[in-house]
Design a protein around this motif. Structure first.
Motif, PDB file in Angstrom:
ATOM      1  N   HIS A   4       0.840  -1.184   0.000  1.00 52.57           N
ATOM      2  CA  HIS A   4       0.000   0.000   0.000  1.00 52.57           C
ATOM      3  C   HIS A   4       0.886   1.248   0.000  1.00 52.57           C
ATOM      4  CE1 HIS A   4      -3.396  -2.586   0.755  1.00 52.57           C
ATOM      5  NE2 HIS A   4      -2.826  -3.067   1.839  1.00 52.57           N
ATOM      6  N   GLY A   5       0.337   2.351  -0.455  1.00 54.16           N
ATOM      7  CA  GLY A   5       1.069   3.614  -0.426  1.00 54.16           C
ATOM      8  C   GLY A   5       1.511   4.034  -1.821  1.00 54.16           C
ATOM      9  N   GLN A   6       1.590   5.342  -2.020  1.00 52.64           N
ATOM     10  CA  GLN A   6       1.884   5.896  -3.342  1.00 52.64           C
ATOM     11  C   GLN A   6       3.256   5.476  -3.854  1.00 52.64           C
ATOM     12  OE1 GLN A   6       1.144  10.089  -3.547  1.00 52.64           O
ATOM     13  NE2 GLN A   6       2.074  10.333  -5.558  1.00 52.64           N
ATOM     14  N   GLU A   7       4.250   5.487  -2.990  1.00 51.61           N
ATOM     15  CA  GLU A   7       5.598   5.158  -3.429  1.00 51.61           C
ATOM     16  C   GLU A   7       5.711   3.689  -3.833  1.00 51.61           C
ATOM     17  OE1 GLU A   7      10.176   5.219  -1.638  1.00 51.61           O
ATOM     18  OE2 GLU A   7       8.590   6.410  -0.697  1.00 51.61           O
ATOM     19  N   ALA A   8       5.117   2.795  -3.017  1.00 54.83           N
ATOM     20  CA  ALA A   8       5.182   1.364  -3.323  1.00 54.83           C
ATOM     21  C   ALA A   8       4.398   1.050  -4.594  1.00 54.83           C
ATOM     22  CB  ALA A   8       4.639   0.554  -2.155  1.00 54.83           C
ATOM     23  N   THR A   9       3.248   1.703  -4.768  1.00 59.03           N
ATOM     24  CA  THR A   9       2.457   1.487  -5.978  1.00 59.03           C
ATOM     25  C   THR A   9       3.217   1.942  -7.205  1.00 59.03           C
ATOM     26  OG1 THR A   9       0.385   1.756  -4.747  1.00 59.03           O
ATOM     27  CG2 THR A   9       0.285   2.020  -7.138  1.00 59.03           C
ATOM     28  N   ALA A  10       3.863   3.104  -7.106  1.00 60.57           N
ATOM     29  CA  ALA A  10       4.641   3.621  -8.234  1.00 60.57           C
ATOM     30  C   ALA A  10       5.756   2.656  -8.609  1.00 60.57           C
ATOM     31  CB  ALA A  10       5.213   4.993  -7.889  1.00 60.57           C
ATOM     32  N   GLU A  11       6.412   2.085  -7.618  1.00 60.65           N
ATOM     33  CA  GLU A  11       7.495   1.132  -7.885  1.00 60.65           C
ATOM     34  C   GLU A  11       6.960  -0.111  -8.606  1.00 60.65           C
ATOM     35  OE1 GLU A  11      10.736  -1.600  -5.419  1.00 60.65           O
ATOM     36  OE2 GLU A  11       9.691   0.063  -4.417  1.00 60.65           O
ATOM     37  N   ALA A  12       5.817  -0.618  -8.168  1.00 61.03           N
ATOM     38  CA  ALA A  12       5.238  -1.801  -8.802  1.00 61.03           C
ATOM     39  C   ALA A  12       4.833  -1.504 -10.247  1.00 61.03           C
ATOM     40  CB  ALA A  12       4.029  -2.283  -8.009  1.00 61.03           C
ATOM     41  N   VAL A  13       4.242  -0.340 -10.477  1.00 62.43           N
ATOM     42  CA  VAL A  13       3.822   0.024 -11.833  1.00 62.43           C
ATOM     43  C   VAL A  13       5.037   0.216 -12.731  1.00 62.43           C
ATOM     44  CG1 VAL A  13       2.713   1.839 -13.199  1.00 62.43           C
ATOM     45  CG2 VAL A  13       1.592   0.946 -11.150  1.00 62.43           C
ATOM     46  N   ASP A  14       6.104   0.791 -12.213  1.00 62.70           N
ATOM     47  CA  ASP A  14       7.323   0.959 -13.017  1.00 62.70           C
ATOM     48  C   ASP A  14       7.910  -0.400 -13.398  1.00 62.70           C
ATOM     49  OD1 ASP A  14       7.115   3.696 -13.000  1.00 62.70           O
ATOM     50  OD2 ASP A  14       8.471   3.988 -11.291  1.00 62.70           O
ATOM     51  N   GLN A  15       7.866  -1.355 -12.465  1.00 61.48           N
ATOM     52  CA  GLN A  15       8.313  -2.717 -12.795  1.00 61.48           C
ATOM     53  C   GLN A  15       7.442  -3.307 -13.902  1.00 61.48           C
ATOM     54  OE1 GLN A  15       9.296  -5.578  -9.608  1.00 61.48           O
ATOM     55  NE2 GLN A  15       8.899  -3.899  -8.170  1.00 61.48           N
ATOM     56  N   LEU A  16       6.151  -3.072 -13.807  1.00 63.90           N
ATOM     57  CA  LEU A  16       5.227  -3.575 -14.819  1.00 63.90           C
ATOM     58  C   LEU A  16       5.544  -2.987 -16.188  1.00 63.90           C
ATOM     59  CD1 LEU A  16       2.500  -4.821 -15.844  1.00 63.90           C
ATOM     60  CD2 LEU A  16       1.423  -2.703 -15.033  1.00 63.90           C
ATOM     61  N   LEU A  17       5.674  -1.666 -16.250  1.00 59.52           N
ATOM     62  CA  LEU A  17       5.865  -1.004 -17.537  1.00 59.52           C
ATOM     63  C   LEU A  17       7.230  -1.308 -18.142  1.00 59.52           C
ATOM     64  CD1 LEU A  17       4.156   2.443 -16.830  1.00 59.52           C
ATOM     65  CD2 LEU A  17       3.211   0.413 -17.956  1.00 59.52           C
ATOM     66  N   ALA A  18       8.199  -1.666 -17.298  1.00 61.22           N
ATOM     67  CA  ALA A  18       9.514  -2.043 -17.814  1.00 61.22           C
ATOM     68  C   ALA A  18       9.434  -3.323 -18.645  1.00 61.22           C
ATOM     69  CB  ALA A  18      10.494  -2.219 -16.665  1.00 61.22           C
ATOM     70  N   ARG A  19       8.368  -4.092 -18.473  1.00 61.29           N
ATOM     71  CA  ARG A  19       8.208  -5.335 -19.225  1.00 61.29           C
ATOM     72  C   ARG A  19       7.550  -5.108 -20.576  1.00 61.29           C
ATOM     73  NH1 ARG A  19       9.566  -9.537 -16.217  1.00 61.29           N
ATOM     74  NH2 ARG A  19       8.816 -10.909 -17.885  1.00 61.29           N
ATOM     75  N   ARG A  20       7.086  -3.881 -20.823  1.00 65.26           N
ATOM     76  CA  ARG A  20       6.441  -3.606 -22.112  1.00 65.26           C
ATOM     77  C   ARG A  20       7.476  -3.608 -23.225  1.00 65.26           C
ATOM     78  NH1 ARG A  20       3.522   1.864 -21.932  1.00 65.26           N
ATOM     79  NH2 ARG A  20       2.641   1.179 -23.914  1.00 65.26           N
ATOM     80  N   GLY A  21       7.268  -4.448 -24.196  1.00 62.51           N
ATOM     81  CA  GLY A  21       8.110  -4.445 -25.386  1.00 62.51           C
ATOM     82  C   GLY A  21       7.246  -4.083 -26.569  1.00 62.51           C
ATOM     83  N   GLY A  22       7.409  -4.828 -27.629  1.00 69.96           N
ATOM     84  CA  GLY A  22       6.586  -4.556 -28.800  1.00 69.96           C
ATOM     85  C   GLY A  22       5.293  -5.337 -28.807  1.00 69.96           C
ATOM     86  N   GLY A  23       5.123  -6.251 -27.813  1.00 77.91           N
ATOM     87  CA  GLY A  23       3.938  -7.097 -27.808  1.00 77.91           C
ATOM     88  C   GLY A  23       2.804  -6.530 -26.988  1.00 77.91           C
ATOM     89  N   ARG A  24       1.753  -7.317 -26.897  1.00 76.46           N
ATOM     90  CA  ARG A  24       0.548  -6.923 -26.156  1.00 76.46           C
ATOM     91  C   ARG A  24       0.646  -7.466 -24.737  1.00 76.46           C
ATOM     92  NH1 ARG A  24      -4.137  -6.032 -29.284  1.00 76.46           N
ATOM     93  NH2 ARG A  24      -5.381  -7.507 -28.058  1.00 76.46           N
ATOM     94  N   LEU A  25       0.563  -6.544 -23.760  1.00 75.48           N
ATOM     95  CA  LEU A  25       0.740  -6.894 -22.354  1.00 75.48           C
ATOM     96  C   LEU A  25      -0.612  -6.843 -21.639  1.00 75.48           C
ATOM     97  CD1 LEU A  25       2.609  -7.496 -19.931  1.00 75.48           C
ATOM     98  CD2 LEU A  25       2.863  -5.018 -19.638  1.00 75.48           C
ATOM     99  N   GLY A  26      -0.955  -7.945 -20.967  1.00 76.67           N
ATOM    100  CA  GLY A  26      -2.173  -7.991 -20.159  1.00 76.67           C
ATOM    101  C   GLY A  26      -1.828  -8.053 -18.686  1.00 76.67           C
TER     102      GLY A  26
END
Length: 343
Positions: free
Chosen positions: A224-246
Motif C-alpha cells: 500500500h502507499g503511493q511510493e510502493a504502488t509507483a514502484e510496482a507500476v514501473d516494474q510492470l511497464l519495464a516489461r512492455r516491449g513490442g507485444g501486447r501486455l495484459g
C-alpha cells in the motif's frame, strides 16, 4: 474416579467435540457409523452428559458470532458487503450478529462458545494453514468458514471459486491475443500470513497460463502507499516491449492506486495495455476508468454461508449442504481490455 468430558469422548471416537454434541442432541444428521463410534466411546468411558448441561445446551441465544479481520490488515470497505449480507440474513432468521475481531485468535472462539454467547459462528480471514480451524472444529456450536484452508477439519467452507476466477482472467487475455501476462500480486502481509485465496489465485493463474502457452510473471509484493504502488507500476511497464501486455490485479485494495499510477504515466488501459481486476462489481463500475473484472460475489458468498449455518442449526430432512461450497465468478467486460487485432 476420573470425570470424563465430551472432549475425551471425541478423542476416543476420533471425531470433533461438536460431532459428539450433535450425537447427543440430534441437532444435525450424523452417519450411523460415526454415531456408533461416539456411542461406543461413551460406553467405554462410562460417560454420562450432565442433565443440566444438556438443558442449557438446548437453549438458543439467537446470536450468530462473526469473526472478522479488523486487525492491522483489515480493510473495512471490502468487508462491508459481507457484514451487511450476514446481518440481513441473521435478522431474517430472528438472530443478531456479534462481531469478534480475528486478532483475538483461538481465544476469541473459545470465549464465544465457552460463555454460550452465540448459537453458531462464521469465520472470515482464513489462512491456508490456520491454527484456529482445529479449535473451531472442536467447539460445541456449528462453525462455517468463509474461505478454504488446506485442511478444513470437517468444517463447512463457503467461498468464491478463486481458482476459476484466476483462470477466467488468464483466458480472457489469452483469447484476445496477448503476448504476456503480468499479475500484480498481494502485499507482503497477506503473503506471509498465507491467506487462503492468495495461493489459490496465483497457483491457478500460473497453471492456466502454462496450459494456454502465454508467459506469466507475478510481481510481488505490491504494498500500500503511493511510493510502493509507483514502484510496482514501473516494474510492470519495464516489461512492455513490442507485444501486447495484459495485467491481472487480484488484490482489490490496490486496483484504484494502480490505475491512478498508470494514468499519471499516460498509459491508458484498453489502448496501451489491458487490465482485468478480481473485485466486486460496484468497485469496477465506479472506478476511473471502469475496468473489466471477475466478480468476487461477496453477497452471494455471505448468503450461502448463512444458509449453511442455519441448516447446521436446524437440518432439514433430505437436504444436504456441500462440505466446500464455491460460488461461481462472472467476468464482466468493460473497456480496459484491448480488442483482438484486426490483422
Amino acid at each position: 474416579m476420573a470425570a470424563f468430558t465430551s472432549k475425551d469422548v471425541a478423542r476416543i471416537a476420533g471425531v470433533s467435540q461438536s460431532t459428539v454434541s450433535y450425537v447427543m442432541t440430534g441437532k444435525r444428521p450424523i452417519s450411523e457409523r460415526t454415531r456408533k463410534r461416539v456411542l461406543d466411546a461413551m460406553e467405554q468411558l462410562t460417560y454420562e452428559p450432565h442433565s443440566g448441561a444438556r438443558a442449557l445446551a438446548g437453549r438458543r441465544t439467537q446470536v450468530v458470532g462473526l469473526v472478522v479481520p479488523f486487525g492491522a490488515d483489515g480493510q473495512i470497505f471490502g468487508l462491508l458487503p459481507f457484514i451487511e449480507t450476514i446481518a440481513s440474513s441473521a435478522r431474517a432468521h430472528d438472530h443478531e450478529v456479534l462481531l469478534v475481531t480475528a486478532d483475538e485468535g483461538s481465544a476469541g472462539l473459545r470465549r464465544l462458545a465457552g460463555r454460550a454467547l452465540c448459537d453458531a459462528i462464521i469465520m472470515m480471514d482464513i489462512e491456508e494453514h490456520d491454527d484456529r480451524v482445529p479449535v473451531a472444529a472442536a467447539l460445541p456450536v456449528p462453525v462455517v468458514l468463509i474461505g478454504v484452508p488446506a485442511d478444513p477439519a470437517g468444517l463447512h467452507c463457503v467461498d468464491l471459486d478463486f481458482e476459476t476466477a484466476a483462470r477466467m482472467a488468464v483466458d480472457e487475455l489469452a483469447d484476445t491475443a496477448h503476448d504476456e501476462i503480468v499479475v500484480l500480486g498481494y502485499p507482503a502481509s497477506a503473503m506471509e500470513r498465507g491467506l487462503n485465496f492468495v495461493g489459490r489465485v496465483l497457483r491457478s493463474a500460473r497453471q492456466r497460463a502454462r496450459a494456454r502457452g502465454v508467459p506469466l510473471t507475478v510481481i510481488e509484493p505490491v504494498e500500500h502507499g503511493q511510493e510502493a504502488t509507483a514502484e510496482a507500476v514501473d516494474q510492470l511497464l519495464a516489461r512492455r516491449g513490442g507485444g501486447r501486455l495484459g495485467v491481472v490485479l487480484p488484490h482489490n485494495d490496490s486496483i484504484g492506486p494502480i490505475l491512478r499510477a498508470l494514468r499519471t504515466r499516460d498509459v491508458l488501459p484498453g489502448r496501451d495495455i489491458s487490465v482485468i481486476g478480481i473485485s466486486p462489481d460496484p468497485q469496477a463500475e465506479e472506478s476511473d476508468p471502469a475496468y473489466t473484472n471477475v466478480s468476487e460475489e461477496p453477497r452471494d458468498v455471505s448468503r450461502r454461508a448463512m444458509e449453511t449455518l442455519f441448516w447446521l442449526l436446524d437440518p432439514a430432512p433430505g437436504v444436504e449442504r456441500p462440505g466446500v461450497d464455491l460460488v461461481a465468478p462472472r467476468l464482466i467486460r468493460r473497456s480496459t481490455v484491448m480488442p483482438i487485432p484486426s490483422n
